[in-house]
Design an enzyme around this catalytic site. Structure first.
Site, PDB file in Angstrom:
ATOM      1  N   HIS A 123     -57.901 108.101 -23.920  1.00 41.14           N
ATOM      2  CA  HIS A 123     -57.021 106.967 -23.908  1.00 41.14           C
ATOM      3  C   HIS A 123     -58.396 106.059 -24.662  1.00 41.14           C
ATOM      4  CE1 HIS A 123     -57.299 104.216 -20.077  1.00 41.14           C
ATOM      5  NE2 HIS A 123     -57.250 105.285 -19.855  1.00 41.14           N
ATOM      6  N   ASP A 160     -58.255 102.726 -25.321  1.00 37.97           N
ATOM      7  CA  ASP A 160     -58.057 100.843 -24.686  1.00 37.97           C
ATOM      8  C   ASP A 160     -58.912 100.987 -23.189  1.00 37.97           C
ATOM      9  OD1 ASP A 160     -55.816 102.453 -23.339  1.00 37.97           O
ATOM     10  OD2 ASP A 160     -54.468 100.695 -22.748  1.00 37.97           O
ATOM     11  N   GLU A 173     -53.089 103.445 -23.775  1.00 45.00           N
ATOM     12  CA  GLU A 173     -52.125 103.733 -22.852  1.00 45.00           C
ATOM     13  C   GLU A 173     -52.676 102.571 -20.586  1.00 45.00           C
ATOM     14  OE1 GLU A 173     -52.686 106.005 -18.379  1.00 45.00           O
ATOM     15  OE2 GLU A 173     -54.137 103.975 -19.387  1.00 45.00           O
ATOM     16  N   GLU A 174     -53.701 101.491 -20.838  1.00 47.50           N
ATOM     17  CA  GLU A 174     -53.057 100.291 -20.030  1.00 47.50           C
ATOM     18  C   GLU A 174     -52.103  99.630 -18.950  1.00 47.50           C
ATOM     19  OE1 GLU A 174     -55.115 101.260 -17.105  1.00 47.50           O
ATOM     20  OE2 GLU A 174     -57.567 102.427 -18.028  1.00 47.50           O
ATOM     21  N   ASP A 227     -58.781 111.690 -17.577  1.00 51.32           N
ATOM     22  CA  ASP A 227     -58.351 110.789 -17.477  1.00 51.32           C
ATOM     23  C   ASP A 227     -58.228 110.423 -15.538  1.00 51.32           C
ATOM     24  OD1 ASP A 227     -57.546 107.388 -17.648  1.00 51.32           O
ATOM     25  OD2 ASP A 227     -55.747 108.621 -18.041  1.00 51.32           O
ATOM     26  N   HIS A 243     -61.142  99.398 -13.348  1.00 47.58           N
ATOM     27  CA  HIS A 243     -60.115  98.064 -13.697  1.00 47.58           C
ATOM     28  C   HIS A 243     -61.335  97.156 -13.532  1.00 47.58           C
ATOM     29  CE1 HIS A 243     -56.328  99.859 -14.402  1.00 47.58           C
ATOM     30  NE2 HIS A 243     -57.188 100.276 -14.894  1.00 47.58           N
TER      31      HIS A 243
END
Length: 421
Positions: free
Chosen positions: A91, A93, A188-189, A211, A392
């Site tokens: 992904h 994002d 995706e997040e 991922d 994150h």
């Protein structure tokens, strides 16, 4: 204390690392408050770069949809045309939980095990006493942040690994490989990465998301996942005459969070244990809102967690009728029930890792991937490591060797699949 150097001054750059850094510097944070698709227009910035690079490399059927999804095809090598078509997915994002603007990557070269000073001025450091997973990478070069933003290894490390693998097969057509389908997704997040993906149109037999986290990660189990929004309506009255009249929505929100079981929070759980995780609280006297996520590997326990939320909201409404409203939405389910019957897919990744000198670590994902949703859409899709850790937030880091091994694993999976066929 270790003082890292700017990536600009790093002497051991490679095309793979440069590719990752180039992608990481493009802000692509998704927006959970947006109903657009993709949720943030800036996600197109990386999508357009990937579309252009895939075309330049000679990939076929390259498309960028109006929803921000990038797809491409690498035709099978001669003799492997009948091998199962494999999907590779990452992904584009990054998490909205931390800033993606103005990323300044740094490198702790041949890291010696001491704390890494990310931001000496503000005393922000990456300390193995706090993050013991660092100790697996003593002696390695480690890409980290400057303590002000996330890094973006989730999942631009995966994107870079796939793009380098694509370049390898497109420039080495003699290397045996099945037809490869590439899929890069936005959002995706925030649980919307595959909303517009045409799975039958991908024509893939199975796939892999790149991922995962630390080197060796091989995952065919995910959480069952849901998101909840609880809104509270209060009554605002001048505080000097509020007795018996005021209902403070902010206090209701705080009280609601206090009712969640503390033992079932991310900081208190591990392995297969599920949790409730409030990710934001906002508002004032008249209106307040709590957004939280619910996770559990066990479907029965997952449903029980959702039912507990409903019970707590009912309890709030018993005290103050109509004060609380719950919106609950399932995001994805544990892909184990889809992937487990296709054990040969996981075995293929296991063999590929072993072949490139990586010890596979088979474990459940304490998170989610687009692969979970793709699996339930008919495309079994376990997850392999991209190499980053501490996703994150400002303490995110990426060992250089781990990214290299991720790319090597992707290439080996494709080679082995063709030879086995």
């Amino acid at each position: 204390m270790v003082y890292p150097v700017s990536y600009n001054d790093y002497a051991k750059k490679t095309p793979l690392l440069d590719r990752f850094i180039r992608y990481a510097l493009i802000p692509t944070g998704s927006d959970p408050e947006s109903a657009a698709s993709p949720s943030a227009a800036r996600e197109f910035d990386l999508a357009r770069v990937l579309e252009s690079e895939l075309r330049a490399l000679g990939a076929k059927d390259v498309t960028l949809s109006e929803k921000g999804v990038v797809t491409a095809t690498i035709p099978a090598s001669s003799g492997a045309e009948k091998a199962p078509v494999i999907l590779l997915n990452s992904h584009m994002d990054t998490s909205p939980e931390a800033s993606c603007e103005g990323i300044h990557p740094q490198v702790a070269e041949a890291w010696n095990g001491e704390a890494i000073a990310l931001d000496p001025e503000n005393k922000i450091r990456l300390d193995p006493e706090v993050f013991p997973e660092l100790r697996r990478h003593i002696g390695e070069d480690i890409i980290c942040t400057d303590g002000r933003t996330l890094l973006g290894a989730d999942d631009k490390a995966g994107v870079a690994a796939i793009m380098n693998a694509a370049e390898w097969f497109l420039t080495h057509p003699e290397d045996p490989h099945a037809e490869i389908r590439i899929l890069f997704t936005p959002d995706e997040e925030i649980g919307r990465g595959t909303d517009s993906v045409d799975v039958p149109g991908l024509r893939a037999s199975y796939g892999f998301t790149i991922d995962g986290g630390d080197v060796g990660g091989l995952e065919s189990e995910t959480f069952n996942a849901a998101t909840a929004r609880v809104t509270f309506t209060g009554i605002s009255v001048h505080p000097g005459s509020a007795k018996g009249k005021m209902v403070n929505a902010a206090k209701l929100a705080a009280r609601f969070i206090s009712l969640l079981p503390e033992s079932e929070s991310p900081e208190e759980t591990e392995g297969h244990e599920g949790f409730f995780h409030p990710i934001s609280i906002s508002g004032g006297v008249e209106h307040a809102e709590v957004i939280l996520i619910i996770r559990d590997h066990d479907r029965k326990l997952f449903e029980e967690k959702k039912e507990l939320l409903r019970t707590l909201v009912d309890k709030m409404n018993e005290a103050h009728p109509g004060c609380a409203h719950l919106e609950l939405r399932d995001q994805y389910y544990n892909m184990r029930e889809v992937v487990e019957p296709q054990k040969h897919i996981v075995d293929l990744a296991f063999e590929a890792m072993t072949s490139v000198g990586v010890e596979p670590i088979v474990k459940p994902i304490r998170g989610g991937t687009d692969g979970a949703r793709l699996s339930f859409m008919g495309l079994p899709c376990p997850n392999i490591f991209a190499g980053g850790l501490n996703f994150h937030g400002r303490y995110e880091f990426l060992p250089v060797r781990s990214l290299e091994k991720s790319m090597e694993t992707v290439i080996k999976i494709i080679e082995l699949s063709a030879r086995k066929s």
